[in-house]
Design a protein around this motif. Structure first.
Motif, PDB file in Angstrom:
ATOM      1  N   GLU A   1       0.818  -1.213   0.000  1.00 30.92           N
ATOM      2  CA  GLU A   1       0.000   0.000   0.000  1.00 30.92           C
ATOM      3  C   GLU A   1       0.853   1.265   0.000  1.00 30.92           C
ATOM      4  OE1 GLU A   1      -2.966   2.178   3.146  1.00 30.92           O
ATOM      5  OE2 GLU A   1      -3.046  -0.012   3.026  1.00 30.92           O
ATOM      6  N   LEU A   2       1.913   1.271   0.800  1.00 29.93           N
ATOM      7  CA  LEU A   2       2.734   2.468   0.975  1.00 29.93           C
ATOM      8  C   LEU A   2       3.849   2.600  -0.059  1.00 29.93           C
ATOM      9  CD1 LEU A   2       3.132   2.207   4.856  1.00 29.93           C
ATOM     10  CD2 LEU A   2       1.641   3.805   3.612  1.00 29.93           C
ATOM     11  N   GLY A   3       4.204   1.518  -0.717  1.00 34.21           N
ATOM     12  CA  GLY A   3       5.367   1.547  -1.607  1.00 34.21           C
ATOM     13  C   GLY A   3       6.615   1.408  -0.747  1.00 34.21           C
ATOM     14  N   ASN A   4       7.692   2.071  -1.097  1.00 32.78           N
ATOM     15  CA  ASN A   4       8.883   2.068  -0.250  1.00 32.78           C
ATOM     16  C   ASN A   4       8.516   2.680   1.083  1.00 32.78           C
ATOM     17  OD1 ASN A   4      10.408   0.995  -2.259  1.00 32.78           O
ATOM     18  ND2 ASN A   4      11.524   2.859  -2.738  1.00 32.78           N
ATOM     19  N   ALA A   5       8.777   1.957   2.164  1.00 34.24           N
ATOM     20  CA  ALA A   5       8.372   2.469   3.468  1.00 34.24           C
ATOM     21  C   ALA A   5       9.412   2.117   4.526  1.00 34.24           C
ATOM     22  CB  ALA A   5       7.018   1.889   3.864  1.00 34.24           C
TER      23      ALA A   5
END
Length: 127
Positions: free
Chosen positions: A20-24
């Motif tokens: 959902e966040l991508g790179n996190a």
């Protein structure tokens, strides 16, 4: 390619957030968890997910950013196959009927036209 090891409930939650966040970062993942464990527990889960082959990490200054090893489109396809087998006995029609029944959003005329075109194309291709 061999299948990746299965995930625990907490690992699945973290993976869902990373998609959902991508790179996190670990902190950002923890902020978005429904019932977050300690920061150390999140870091431990991320380490396990890297060891299992589900995540990769890269250094960004003083922190690490985590991202899925499997592209989102491939993960969606795999998840949908699992849902079809598990909940609909492999029936695409059953899954589509349930989606239409849910009506979590209005089906616009553009959506209807796109879905109709996809069905017609699948029929032409014999799928």
């Amino acid at each position: 390619m061999s299948p990746l090891p299965p995930l625990s409930r907490r690992e699945r939650e973290v993976m869902d957030l990373v998609y959902e966040l991508g790179n996190a970062s670990a902190a950002r993942i923890r902020e978005n968890m429904a019932d977050p464990p300690t920061y150390s527990a999140v870091r431990s889960t991320l380490r396990i997910l890297i060891e299992k082959g589900h995540l990769v990490s890269e250094r960004d200054g003083r922190r690490y950013l985590y991202s899925p090893r499997t592209p989102a489109v491939r993960a969606r396809r795999s998840a949908m196959r699992h849902v079809l087998r598990t909940f609909f006995g492999g029936s695409v029609a059953g899954a589509v009927a349930m989606l239409l029944e849910l009506r979590e959003g209005n089906l616009t005329q553009e959506d209807q036209a796109r879905i109709t075109e996809m069905i017609e194309q699948a029929a032409r291709e014999g799928r």
